[in-house]
Design a protein around this motif. Structure first.
Motif, short mmCIF file in Angstrom:
data_model
loop_
_atom_site.label_atom_id
_atom_site.label_comp_id
_atom_site.label_asym_id
_atom_site.label_seq_id
_atom_site.Cartn_x
_atom_site.Cartn_y
_atom_site.Cartn_z
N GLN A 1 -7.16 1.23 -3.15
CA GLN A 1 -7.21 1.70 -1.77
C GLN A 1 -6.23 2.84 -1.48
N TYR A 2 -5.20 3.00 -2.28
CA TYR A 2 -4.19 4.02 -1.96
C TYR A 2 -3.79 4.91 -3.13
N GLY B 1 -0.26 6.12 1.72
CA GLY B 1 -1.46 5.31 1.61
C GLY B 1 -1.15 3.83 1.47
N LEU B 2 -0.16 3.50 0.66
CA LEU B 2 0.26 2.11 0.49
C LEU B 2 0.69 1.52 1.83
N SER C 1 -0.13 2.53 4.82
CA SER C 1 -1.30 2.43 5.69
C SER C 1 -2.14 1.19 5.35
N VAL C 2 -2.37 0.96 4.07
CA VAL C 2 -3.16 -0.21 3.66
C VAL C 2 -2.50 -1.50 4.14
N GLY D 1 -6.84 2.43 3.78
CA GLY D 1 -6.11 3.35 2.91
C GLY D 1 -6.50 4.80 3.11
N ARG E 1 -7.11 6.87 0.33
CA ARG E 1 -7.94 7.20 -0.83
C ARG E 1 -7.74 8.61 -1.20
#
Length: 143
Positions: free
Chosen positions: A30-31, A131-132, A134-135, A141, A143
């Motif tokens: 996801q990230y 991203g991490l 955000s997930v 994520g 992406r």
């Protein structure tokens, strides 16, 4: 050129959840550019990372594995011949609990003295860590 790059972020999550995000394919996809992670998470073990299409992106030896606090491993970017030819560097993830149900995540990418092309490429850690975060905080994520 620098031998060490340091990245920090604060994440509203438990140390265990951040550890899970770092060490499992379910989260990593996801990230981290859709990549997978699998292998032996113990000192001396190896972890493999593959692209979404199955190309080997990395084969990382584990130097330190202290869940959910510290993970340190080798780094060679195998997806690019020029980067793969450079000496191995090291990535260390440190997860520190903070007040208010936050953790401080610090990523140190060092041993870059002989790897200038890798050092330039890995400045993308900022994107990965965003991203991490955000997930973990929103479930979505970059992406």
């Amino acid at each position: 050129m620098t031998d060490e790059l340091v990245f920090e972020t604060y994440i509203k999550a438990t140390p265990e959840r951040v550890w899970e995000a770092i060490t499992t394919t379910e989260f990593r996809r996801q990230y981290f550019f859709g990549s997978t992670i699998e292998g032996d998470l113990r000192v001396g073990g190896h972890v493999l990372s593959h692209s979404p299409t199955g190309q080997l992106w990395g084969d990382y030896e584990i130097f330190v594995c202290d869940p959910p606090h510290t993970l340190s491993h080798g780094w060679r970017s195998l997806y690019d011949d020029e980067l793969a030819a450079e000496p191995e560097s090291r990535v260390t993830w440190t997860i520190e609990p903070q007040d208010g149900d936050y953790v401080k995540l610090t990523v140190v990418h060092d041993r870059l003295g002989g790897s200038p092309k890798t050092a330039e490429k890995i400045r993308g850690w900022t994107f990965v860590l965003s991203g991490l975060k955000s997930v973990l905080e929103t479930g979505s994520g970059l992406r």
